[in-house]
Design an enzyme around this catalytic site. Structure first.
Site, short mmCIF file in Angstrom:
data_model
loop_
_atom_site.label_atom_id
_atom_site.label_comp_id
_atom_site.label_asym_id
_atom_site.label_seq_id
_atom_site.Cartn_x
_atom_site.Cartn_y
_atom_site.Cartn_z
N HIS A 46 46.84 39.69 41.17
CA HIS A 46 46.07 38.76 42.00
C HIS A 46 45.88 39.34 43.40
O HIS A 46 44.76 39.38 43.93
CB HIS A 46 46.82 37.43 42.07
CG HIS A 46 46.15 36.38 42.90
ND1 HIS A 46 45.59 35.24 42.36
CD2 HIS A 46 45.95 36.27 44.25
CE1 HIS A 46 45.07 34.49 43.32
NE2 HIS A 46 45.29 35.10 44.48
N GLU A 47 46.98 39.81 44.00
CA GLU A 47 46.90 40.32 45.37
C GLU A 47 46.17 41.66 45.43
O GLU A 47 45.50 41.97 46.42
CB GLU A 47 48.31 40.46 45.96
CG GLU A 47 49.16 39.19 45.91
CD GLU A 47 48.50 37.98 46.55
OE1 GLU A 47 47.59 38.17 47.39
OE2 GLU A 47 48.89 36.85 46.22
N HIS A 106 42.55 41.05 45.72
CA HIS A 106 42.24 40.77 47.13
C HIS A 106 42.11 42.07 47.92
O HIS A 106 41.21 42.21 48.77
CB HIS A 106 43.33 39.91 47.76
CG HIS A 106 43.31 38.48 47.33
ND1 HIS A 106 42.14 37.80 47.06
CD2 HIS A 106 44.32 37.57 47.17
CE1 HIS A 106 42.42 36.55 46.73
NE2 HIS A 106 43.73 36.39 46.78
#
Length: 293
Positions: A190-191, A194
């Site tokens: 997820h990160e 980003h």
């Protein structure tokens, strides 16, 4: 790399009844305005500290005694949260060591993590043990003031997170919140989405100009990381819905993340922004070709 912070998990309801919260036990954040701005103070979140006489949790006795009290219903839901936080503090070194070992294993063996790391490197970014760090992330029991004019009661939430991304520091993995290596893999992926988005498009993380950037990257991160796949939703979260489950999960998590931005007014505002960018961002699977997890 130069991966404004985002979080992969928002506040979670604790089930603590507002009626059990005497005002004398509530403390406000140290950064609150002066007492002359009483109206502004009413809008600030307040954080609860433990009171053994109210919660039943006594940190001065052995942990197993408190655990037995939890099993026998002698500690309130609020007290359980305070107990959990104290156990996280006691086990911090162990949790961080396990998190770092799992992180290093994923860097070497996880197909999705290796793929994202390669794509970040193609944009002249570096993600390694120096800027992907494991730390204990404290949770806080937050009192959200209700609108007294409308007769709304205060709402109690537990604010916690699983990880975060900052363009200036890198990726944070909350070691105390990681259930296992698979959970850490979803959080790290997820990160890393980003991070790729930031290097590719220079995202306006705080929504100073528009919240659409934040909404789009949150949609993409929840969609591509695997955290909304059906097996995790059903087994871990107990959501057995078969139709539109994946889309509903991505939308809900994006709305929660957008609500954490300082320029977001409320859940209605967050929902409106997410809906505005949904079609274009949900269909954008870069740097992947398809949704693999």
């Amino acid at each position: 790399m130069s991966p404004a912070p985002t979080t992969s998990a928002g506040p979670a309801s604790s089930g603590i009844p507002p009626s059990s919260l005497p005002t004398s036990t509530v403390t406000e954040d140290d950064t609150k305005p002066s007492s002359s701005s009483s109206k502004a103070n009413d809008l600030l979140p307040r954080y609860l500290t433990n009171d053994p006489s109210r919660t039943g949790y006594d940190p001065s006795i052995q942990w197993w005694m408190n655990y037995f009290k939890i099993l026998t219903g002698q500690i309130t839901p609020e007290g359980v949260e305070h107990y959990r936080e104290d156990r996280y503090k006691a086990n911090e070194a162990r949790d961080c060591a396990r998190c770092e070992a799992d992180r290093d294993w994923l860097f070497q063996n996880s197909p999705v993590i290796r793929f994202l790391r390669e794509k970040v490197a193609n944009l002249n970014g570096v993600l390694d043990e120096t800027n992907v760090v494991c730390r204990r992330c404290p949770s806080r029991i937050v009192v959200i003031p209700g609108n007294k004019e409308k007769g709304e009661e205060d709402r109690i939430e537990v604010a916690r997170q699983g990880g975060g991304f900052s363009p200036d520091h890198g990726i944070l993995l909350c070691a105390n919140e990681m259930r296992n290596r698979g959970h850490l893999e979803d959080t790290l992926a997820h990160e890393m989405v980003h991070a790729w988005d930031h290097l590719r498009w220079k995202v306006d993380w705080f929504g100073e100009k528009s919240l659409r950037h934040a909404a789009c990257t949150e949609i993409r991160a929840s969609m591509l990381s695997g955290e909304c796949r059906w097996t995790r939703e059903s087994i871990v979260r107990g959501n057995w819905t078969l139709t539109q489950q994946f889309q509903n999960c991505v939308r809900m998590r994006a709305i929660q993340s957008v609500m954490a931005r300082p320029t977001c007014k409320d859940d209605v505002h967050a929902t409106k922004v997410v809906n505005e960018v949904w079609d274009s961002c949900f269909s954008d699977k870069r740097p992947f070709e398809e949704i693999y997890r």
